[in-house]
Design a protein around this motif. Sequence first.
Motif, PDB file in Angstrom:
ATOM      1  N   THR A 105       8.239 -16.174 -87.983  1.00 51.07           N
ATOM      2  CA  THR A 105       8.482 -17.344 -87.134  1.00 51.07           C
ATOM      3  C   THR A 105       7.385 -18.368 -87.384  1.00 51.07           C
ATOM      4  O   THR A 105       6.212 -18.013 -87.521  1.00 51.07           O
ATOM      5  N   VAL A 107       4.586 -20.788 -86.650  1.00 50.98           N
ATOM      6  CA  VAL A 107       3.623 -21.114 -85.596  1.00 50.98           C
ATOM      7  C   VAL A 107       2.798 -22.308 -86.079  1.00 50.98           C
ATOM      8  O   VAL A 107       2.621 -22.508 -87.277  1.00 50.98           O
ATOM      9  N   ASP A 118       2.073 -22.311 -76.180  1.00 45.86           N
ATOM     10  CA  ASP A 118       3.031 -21.442 -76.870  1.00 45.86           C
ATOM     11  C   ASP A 118       2.933 -21.699 -78.372  1.00 45.86           C
ATOM     12  O   ASP A 118       3.251 -22.796 -78.840  1.00 45.86           O
ATOM     13  N   THR A 120       4.771 -20.810 -80.768  1.00 45.71           N
ATOM     14  CA  THR A 120       6.035 -20.835 -81.504  1.00 45.71           C
ATOM     15  C   THR A 120       6.679 -22.211 -81.540  1.00 45.71           C
ATOM     16  O   THR A 120       7.820 -22.351 -81.971  1.00 45.71           O
ATOM     17  N   VAL A 144      10.517 -21.882 -81.811  1.00 43.10           N
ATOM     18  CA  VAL A 144      11.000 -20.657 -82.469  1.00 43.10           C
ATOM     19  C   VAL A 144      11.771 -21.007 -83.738  1.00 43.10           C
ATOM     20  O   VAL A 144      12.960 -20.704 -83.872  1.00 43.10           O
ATOM     21  N   LEU A 175       3.677 -12.174 -81.802  1.00 43.83           N
ATOM     22  CA  LEU A 175       3.389 -13.550 -81.377  1.00 43.83           C
ATOM     23  C   LEU A 175       2.629 -13.553 -80.058  1.00 43.83           C
ATOM     24  O   LEU A 175       3.028 -14.192 -79.082  1.00 43.83           O
ATOM     25  N   SER A 225      16.184 -23.612 -82.710  1.00 42.98           N
ATOM     26  CA  SER A 225      15.068 -23.566 -83.634  1.00 42.98           C
ATOM     27  C   SER A 225      15.381 -24.415 -84.852  1.00 42.98           C
ATOM     28  O   SER A 225      15.766 -25.556 -84.739  1.00 42.98           O
TER      29      SER A 225
END
Length: 247
Positions: A105, A107, A118, A120, A144, A175, A225
Amino acid sequence: MFLEGHGERSPLGQANFDLGQFGQELKRKGVNLALLNLAKTPDIPANTTALVIAGPRANLLPGEVGLIQDYVKKGGNLLWLADPGDQHGLQALAEQLNLTFLPGTVVDASTQLFGIDDPTFALVAEYVHHPITADFKELTLFPVAAALQSGKDADFHATAVLRTLARSWTEIGPLKGDIRFNADSGEKEGPLTIGYAWCATCRRPPPRLRKARPNKPNPANNAFSCWATATSCPTPTWATAATSTWA
């Protein structure tokens, strides 16, 4: 036309998972929305302006995927909104577009500058000169997101329309806690592509980047996402299908 029947995000729903806000905005702009279940109606209507695949959570049947592939091959417009991880039977569609989903994912440590805790959320601050991003003038956030790679293909010309900043990477580990970039584990460092546009026949020179205004970033929608869209020329065929430490 929004595909349904596999747990997709609904343009009519109001849950955080859904795309209700996106659907309302489309209606406000005069776009007619419809839902399509290929198990009940094994055909994509000829009057479909665009087919949207919004993050299915159950596998599509091979016959359903074949219908979508034929639709794209014939020049149909496709918007593919994909989540990291399992693509639930759509691998054949990704192969048709010569598209690879990188593990992990995305970041982005840059988002800490905006008070976002967060990791993500991926930040996009520059946009290519392209019809999809023509009116993008502010920073955008994509929660995400998955990183994408597109190979060369004789049938499609790919343009990276959404790129993260240099302090982003593909996190393969948990995560939470102290998240750090680890090249030894196969993680890829930014900038990363989280959105592509494919044109079925046209060939264009490399696009020029333009910077967004440094205002407060806006989330791209309820909760989707990375995205993939696909259309065909002369209206291009888009398929757009999203640094070292996060403490």
